[in-house]
Design a protein around this motif. Structure first.
Motif, PDB file in Angstrom:
ATOM      1  N   UNK A 118      -1.352  -4.371  -9.489  1.00  0.00           N
ATOM      2  CA  UNK A 118      -0.308  -3.356  -9.319  1.00  0.00           C
ATOM      3  C   UNK A 118      -0.842  -1.980  -9.694  1.00  0.00           C
ATOM      4  N   UNK A 119      -1.574  -1.896 -10.795  1.00  0.00           N
ATOM      5  CA  UNK A 119      -2.119  -0.619 -11.249  1.00  0.00           C
ATOM      6  C   UNK A 119      -3.086  -0.042 -10.214  1.00  0.00           C
ATOM      7  N   UNK A 120      -3.966  -0.886  -9.695  1.00  0.00           N
ATOM      8  CA  UNK A 120      -4.922  -0.428  -8.675  1.00  0.00           C
ATOM      9  C   UNK A 120      -4.182   0.037  -7.421  1.00  0.00           C
ATOM     10  N   UNK A 129       3.813  -2.023  -2.561  1.00  0.00           N
ATOM     11  CA  UNK A 129       3.316  -3.307  -3.077  1.00  0.00           C
ATOM     12  C   UNK A 129       3.055  -3.274  -4.585  1.00  0.00           C
ATOM     13  N   UNK A 130       2.636  -2.131  -5.109  1.00  0.00           N
ATOM     14  CA  UNK A 130       2.395  -2.026  -6.552  1.00  0.00           C
ATOM     15  C   UNK A 130       3.660  -2.220  -7.362  1.00  0.00           C
ATOM     16  N   UNK A 135       7.895  -5.664 -10.268  1.00  0.00           N
ATOM     17  CA  UNK A 135       9.216  -6.309 -10.307  1.00  0.00           C
ATOM     18  C   UNK A 135       9.042  -7.825 -10.465  1.00  0.00           C
ATOM     19  N   UNK A 136       8.070  -8.402  -9.766  1.00  0.00           N
ATOM     20  CA  UNK A 136       7.785  -9.837  -9.934  1.00  0.00           C
ATOM     21  C   UNK A 136       7.375 -10.144 -11.374  1.00  0.00           C
TER      22      UNK A 136
END
Length: 181
Positions: A118-120, A129-130, A135-136
């Motif tokens: 997520x960070x990348x 998508x991050x 959220x997941x």
């Protein structure tokens, strides 16, 4: 079995195990772990991740990712979140409730993979998508924190039953399956 063999086997029972290597000691993860500390750590992750998502704060995602990587690599010894959980907050709950460590380490690995990815993505323009991965992560950490359902532990048990993770990794886990995940 000859007398020599059986005497030798008995004698070997009293030979101390060789000391663990420095590398093994540095990257050790506790086994068992305090279930309450794990749940409190997950609760802290939920709060931090919600703040990151609502405030759209990629730098906070980086801090969350770093925490997961630290817990994965070193257990609770270096991660500020885990230290707060293990040393301060969990003792307030009461006597530790012990659970196998390897599934919890596996779950930390999944959290590390999600948060680092997520960070990348957030740093490289992949906002949707991050934030979706974050959220997941909130959902998974909430299940652990609030009802004690560790999705990483369930996946670990599934992989053990399929023979992908050897039973020797967690002999106690091999006999419990999903019920204690």
């Amino acid at each position: 079995m000859s007398h020599f063999t059986s005497s030798r086997a008995v004698a070997n029972d009293f030979i101390p195990a060789p000391p663990k290597s420095l590398l093994h000691r540095v990257f050790a993860f506790p086994n068992p772990v305090n279930e309450y500390a794990a749940r409190i750590t997950a609760g802290i992750v939920v709060v931090m991740a919600l703040i990151a998502v609502v405030g759209q704060l990629p730098w906070l995602v980086g801090i969350i990712a770093a925490g997961f990587v630290l817990r994965l690599a070193f257990g609770p010894r270096i991660s500020p979140t885990a230290l707060l959980s293990v040393k301060v907050l969990a003792p307030l709950v009461g006597e530790p409730k012990l659970t196998p460590g390897p599934p919890k380490r596996f779950a930390q690995g999944i959290g590390a993979a999600l948060s680092v990815t997520a960070f990348i993505l957030l740093l490289t323009g992949g906002s949707l998508p991050g934030w979706t991965l974050m959220v997941l992560l909130v959902v998974a950490a909430s299940l652990e924190a609030f009802i004690g359902l560790c999705l990483g532990c369930i996946i670990f048990a599934f992989l053990m039953r399929r023979g992908i993770i050897p039973a020797s990794i967690c002999e106690e886990c091999a006999s419990i399956g999903v019920r204690n995940s």
